[in-house]
Every structure is written in C-alpha cells, then in structure tokens.
Motif scaffolding. Sequence first.
Motif, PDB file in Angstrom:
ATOM      1  N   UNK A 112      42.553  46.560  37.904  1.00  0.00           N
ATOM      2  CA  UNK A 112      43.443  46.009  36.890  1.00  0.00           C
ATOM      3  C   UNK A 112      42.723  45.012  35.979  1.00  0.00           C
ATOM      4  N   UNK A 113      41.844  44.198  36.561  1.00  0.00           N
ATOM      5  CA  UNK A 113      41.194  43.135  35.791  1.00  0.00           C
ATOM      6  C   UNK A 113      39.875  43.559  35.171  1.00  0.00           C
ATOM      7  N   UNK A 114      39.242  44.578  35.752  1.00  0.00           N
ATOM      8  CA  UNK A 114      37.915  44.975  35.304  1.00  0.00           C
ATOM      9  C   UNK A 114      36.798  44.172  35.911  1.00  0.00           C
ATOM     10  N   UNK A 115      37.118  43.233  36.810  1.00  0.00           N
ATOM     11  CA  UNK A 115      36.089  42.407  37.457  1.00  0.00           C
ATOM     12  C   UNK A 115      35.725  43.051  38.787  1.00  0.00           C
ATOM     13  N   UNK A 116      34.570  43.722  38.833  1.00  0.00           N
ATOM     14  CA  UNK A 116      34.162  44.462  40.023  1.00  0.00           C
ATOM     15  C   UNK A 116      33.073  43.758  40.818  1.00  0.00           C
ATOM     16  N   UNK A 117      32.922  42.463  40.621  1.00  0.00           N
ATOM     17  CA  UNK A 117      31.981  41.737  41.466  1.00  0.00           C
ATOM     18  C   UNK A 117      32.492  41.750  42.899  1.00  0.00           C
ATOM     19  N   UNK A 118      31.596  41.512  43.846  1.00  0.00           N
ATOM     20  CA  UNK A 118      31.923  41.543  45.271  1.00  0.00           C
ATOM     21  C   UNK A 118      30.845  40.774  46.008  1.00  0.00           C
ATOM     22  N   UNK A 119      31.037  40.504  47.299  1.00  0.00           N
ATOM     23  CA  UNK A 119      30.031  39.720  48.031  1.00  0.00           C
ATOM     24  C   UNK A 119      28.614  40.259  47.924  1.00  0.00           C
ATOM     25  N   UNK A 120      28.466  41.581  47.906  1.00  0.00           N
ATOM     26  CA  UNK A 120      27.119  42.160  47.821  1.00  0.00           C
ATOM     27  C   UNK A 120      26.792  42.630  46.407  1.00  0.00           C
ATOM     28  N   UNK A 121      27.639  42.276  45.423  1.00  0.00           N
ATOM     29  CA  UNK A 121      27.407  42.691  44.038  1.00  0.00           C
ATOM     30  C   UNK A 121      27.586  41.490  43.117  1.00  0.00           C
ATOM     31  N   UNK A 122      26.719  40.493  43.195  1.00  0.00           N
ATOM     32  CA  UNK A 122      26.890  39.325  42.344  1.00  0.00           C
ATOM     33  C   UNK A 122      26.605  39.612  40.884  1.00  0.00           C
ATOM     34  N   UNK A 123      25.710  40.540  40.621  1.00  0.00           N
ATOM     35  CA  UNK A 123      25.356  40.911  39.254  1.00  0.00           C
ATOM     36  C   UNK A 123      25.072  42.395  39.225  1.00  0.00           C
ATOM     37  N   UNK A 124      24.807  42.901  38.030  1.00  0.00           N
ATOM     38  CA  UNK A 124      24.465  44.307  37.894  1.00  0.00           C
ATOM     39  C   UNK A 124      23.223  44.621  38.720  1.00  0.00           C
TER      40      UNK A 124
END
Length: 311
Positions: free
Chosen positions: A223-235
């Motif tokens: 919904x927000x488009x924010x797909x960061x996660x604990x193991x995905x801090x950046x691209x």
Amino acid sequence: MTGEAEETDGTWGLPEDLEAVREALISWYEDDHRAFPWRRTDDPYAILVSEVMSQQTQLGRVVEAWEEFVERWPTTAELAAADRADVVGFWTDHSLGYNNRAKYLHEAAAQIETTYDGEFPETPAELEELMGVGPYTANAVASFAFNAGDAVVDTNVKRVCHRAFDVPDDDTAFEEAANDLLPAGRSRVWNNAIMELGGVACGQTPRCDEAGCPWREWCGAYASGDFTAPDVPTQPSFEGSRRQFRGRVIGTLREYDELELDTLGHRIRVDYAPDGEYGREWLEELLSDLEDDGLVEVGKRDGDTVARLRR
C-alpha cells in the motif's frame, strides 16, 4: 504456540480476518510452488539432511547434493555406520559449507540409532537433543516431517511479517506474529507456504504483482510502496543498471493501463524516495529515455504525471 492474534502494544497488528489471510496464502502455495524434492517426502531423516544442507547454501545447489546423499546413505542406520571421513569428504566435494555440519549430522544419525532405537524424535524439544540441531532446524523437521511444529521463523518470514504487518525488527515480535498467523494443526503446509512467499514474491527485490502475492490486499508495504525490511536497508548492491530498471518499468507497466509517477517508482525499486537520489528526477530521466525509444508515453491525469506503455 498457535491460535488467534493476541493483543499487541499497538505498534503493529495482524488483520482481523486471519482465516482469510491464512487461506489466501495456502491456496497460493498449493496452486504453484517450487518443487524441491524434500517437499515431496515426510521422511524426517531426508528432511533433516535438507535442512542442514540448506544452511547458508542456495537451494538450487542443494538439490543435486541432497539427492546423491540420501541415495548413498538412505537411512540413519546407514549414515551412522559410514566412515565419518567419507561423509565429510562428500560435504567438501559438494561445497556445502562448514565441515562440522557433516560431522554433526553423522553424530545425530548415531544418536538416533543408539539413544532412540532407530526411531526419529518428533517434537522440537526432543529434536534439539540431536547433535548440531538448533531450535530452527528442530522446529522445521517437526513441522515438515510430523506436522507438529510451531512457526518457522527464518529471514524470509521476518521480511514478510515486517513488510506486510509492520512487525518491528525484534525476534520476540517476529516469533509472536509468526505463531499468531500459524493455523492450528497445519504447520507443514503453512511453514512451507510462508517461506515460499518470502523466497518467491517477497524477496529482497519484491515481485508482488509478477508472483501474484496473495497478501497484497492486506500488505502495508504494498500500500505504501516502502519495501525496506530488516535484511533490505537499501537497494541490493548488484541492482542498479539503467538497463535493468528500464526492463522493470516495461514489465510493471504491462500490468497496468497507467501508473502515477511515484507509484511506478515504488514498484520498481525498494529505495525509491520521491525527493531522494533515486526519486522523481531519476525516474523522469529514465522515462524520457524510454519515450525517446518509443516504448512509453508520459502525460497528465487529474494533475498527476502518469506513465503508460506506447500502444
């Protein structure tokens, strides 16, 4: 522990209709999933071997090694009777990581033969008594072999829970959320399904629409488009070429008639930020290149900039 969602501190929460969430995921998994050979058996020995081999090794590379291993030593009795040097040599030849895993697996087989009279223990607590078997592996074997485990919580599951339900990066919170989601008496299919979701649809670079993620209607990240996660801090460092993102734009726009600029940006990269380094200016340049090549059209709709494929 299983059952309905418990009260939380208000920083995160699961959807009210947990049954719909569960059935959507299980149906998605049962309809189509990766056909790893250990998913076609409930033999606890074969499953234990797959779990030990899969530690820090890509699953695609494990398949051949697993098939050869269980063909050479098809039971705990035969593995326990094998020369340990042969088992370690097999591990080394197949590049399966630390050799102590092979030694522990050999010792665990001997334990089952001597301590358990050849009968595999079934509960996570009993399985943890085996050499080299920690809580995660014990729970996985209990789930996949005996349908008697709690929720398996690996990196994929943490990523899914964080993105979908805003579960904070905290091991206790992840355990609680994963077990609240787990349908009673269905740990085998559920744990396979939620790990498949993290591996196929909700990886470090999400493939929500392409993989038909069954949780899109509940997912906060979608919904927000924010797909960061604990193991995905950046691209991820291997991502980033313009050719790659051109392909993502085309692939994403095939799914829709048109998309507003920021919505498109969030769909094609996890670190898109409208005013950031990889934001509107970066995306507009990318779209301009695609316009010049006759592949997309950029225009206005209700005051917003939108992009669509050129027909």
